[in-house]
Design a protein around this motif. Structure first.
Motif, mmCIF file in Angstrom:
data_model
loop_
_atom_site.group_PDB
_atom_site.id
_atom_site.type_symbol
_atom_site.label_atom_id
_atom_site.label_comp_id
_atom_site.label_asym_id
_atom_site.label_seq_id
_atom_site.Cartn_x
_atom_site.Cartn_y
_atom_site.Cartn_z
ATOM 1 N N GLN A 12 -5.634 -2.693 15.933
ATOM 2 C CA GLN A 12 -5.330 -1.235 15.933
ATOM 3 C C GLN A 12 -4.159 -1.126 15.228
ATOM 4 N N PHE A 13 -3.402 -2.091 14.699
ATOM 5 C CA PHE A 13 -1.973 -1.904 13.917
ATOM 6 C C PHE A 13 -1.986 -2.504 12.653
ATOM 7 N N ASN A 14 -3.369 -2.739 12.081
ATOM 8 C CA ASN A 14 -3.449 -3.345 10.680
ATOM 9 C C ASN A 14 -2.819 -2.398 9.690
ATOM 10 N N HIS A 15 -3.503 -1.145 9.873
ATOM 11 C CA HIS A 15 -2.938 -0.061 8.738
ATOM 12 C C HIS A 15 -1.447 0.219 8.980
ATOM 13 N N LEU A 16 -0.886 0.126 10.239
ATOM 14 C CA LEU A 16 0.432 0.262 10.302
ATOM 15 C C LEU A 16 1.284 -0.871 9.614
ATOM 16 N N ILE A 17 0.931 -1.990 9.436
ATOM 17 C CA ILE A 17 1.322 -3.116 8.771
ATOM 18 C C ILE A 17 1.271 -2.783 7.053
ATOM 19 N N LEU A 18 0.210 -2.485 6.624
ATOM 20 C CA LEU A 18 -0.059 -2.119 5.481
ATOM 21 C C LEU A 18 1.001 -0.792 4.861
ATOM 22 N N ARG A 19 1.321 0.033 5.893
ATOM 23 C CA ARG A 19 1.994 1.002 5.750
ATOM 24 C C ARG A 19 3.500 0.878 5.675
ATOM 25 N N SER A 20 3.827 -0.151 6.572
ATOM 26 C CA SER A 20 5.226 -0.642 6.835
ATOM 27 C C SER A 20 5.936 -1.304 5.443
ATOM 28 N N LEU A 21 4.758 -2.081 4.970
ATOM 29 C CA LEU A 21 5.030 -2.823 3.697
ATOM 30 C C LEU A 21 5.187 -1.726 2.461
ATOM 31 N N ARG A 22 4.395 -0.897 2.437
ATOM 32 C CA ARG A 22 4.399 0.181 1.425
ATOM 33 C C ARG A 22 5.777 1.159 1.376
ATOM 34 N N ASP A 23 6.130 1.322 2.859
ATOM 35 C CA ASP A 23 7.320 2.099 2.826
ATOM 36 C C ASP A 23 8.401 1.316 2.617
ATOM 37 N N MET A 24 8.423 0.139 2.322
ATOM 38 C CA MET A 24 9.468 -0.954 2.206
ATOM 39 C C MET A 24 9.557 -1.063 0.394
ATOM 40 N N ASP A 25 8.473 -0.366 -0.074
ATOM 41 C CA ASP A 25 8.192 -0.809 -1.420
ATOM 42 C C ASP A 25 7.915 -2.212 -1.860
ATOM 43 N N ILE A 26 7.111 -2.900 -0.606
ATOM 44 C CA ILE A 26 6.608 -3.998 -0.976
ATOM 45 C C ILE A 26 5.120 -3.744 -1.325
ATOM 46 N N GLU A 27 4.716 -4.316 -2.702
ATOM 47 C CA GLU A 27 3.264 -4.223 -3.112
ATOM 48 C C GLU A 27 2.580 -4.860 -2.063
ATOM 49 N N ALA A 28 1.398 -3.911 -1.463
ATOM 50 C CA ALA A 28 0.506 -4.495 -0.683
ATOM 51 C C ALA A 28 -0.978 -3.966 -0.583
ATOM 52 N N THR A 29 -1.967 -4.972 -0.275
ATOM 53 C CA THR A 29 -3.321 -4.283 -0.149
ATOM 54 C C THR A 29 -3.970 -4.830 0.882
#
Length: 184
Positions: A12-29
């Protein structure tokens, strides 16, 4: 710069991991846990194995541990790491999600900057009961003997807790530190 891949293990939290990284300006896919290992090896600079319901739903995620890339396993990702390297995962005594006080036993690149004790949000339905050979215990709690572990030489790191949720004290620091590890 290549992204960090977040492996979707149907938690349930996988998309939250992605969003957290992107919010930190860490390139993630985000990628499926059935993505062929050669595609993963060519496309990223590090891997986060996200959470999920069971080891049976982890696809080929264990194959990604053999690529020589830094890997951070979160919850089920930790369990994939432990079992694929010879450790043991069993049912936890405390069950579902909740706040846990975790004692940092050994600081390293991943836990750099944390105090000796932090409050995290974790599920203990399943947990590592025996670490694989070559791994170091990084953190534990009163309800779980292995809250975090690492094979530092191979850049493999695992957490029982979820740094991506707001309930975890300064969870962003884990992602900042992992991003730095992936840049080295």
């Amino acid at each position: 710069m290549l992204p960090i891949y977040v492996v979707n293990n149907y938690g349930q939290f996988n998309h939250l991991i992605l969003r957290s990284l992107r919010d930190m300006d860490i390139e993630a896919t985000m990628i499926s846990n059935e993505t062929p290992a050669f595609e993963v090896a060519e496309g990223c600079r590090g891997i986060i194995l996200g959470g999920g319901p069971t080891l049976a739903r982890a696809g080929i995620a264990a194959e990604y541990l053999k690529l020589g890339l830094p890997v951070l396993g979160i919850c089920l990702g930790l369990h994939v790491m432990a079992t694929s390297r010879g450790g043991t995962v069993t049912k936890g005594m405390s069950g579902g999600y909740g706040a846990v006080d975790v004692d940092i036993i050994e600081k390293n690149d991943l836990l750099d900057g944390y105090p000796g004790r932090i409050r995290v949000w974790a599920s203990h339905a399943d947990e590592v009961s025996a670490m694989p050979e070559g791994f170091t215990l990084l953190a534990r709690s009163d309800i779980c003997g292995v809250e975090a572990m690492a094979d530092i030489d191979n850049h493999l790191y695992g957490l029982q807790w979820h740094p991506e949720v707001s309930h975890t004290e300064n969870g962003r620091l884990v992602f900042e530190n992992f991003d730095r590890i992936c840049r080295e």
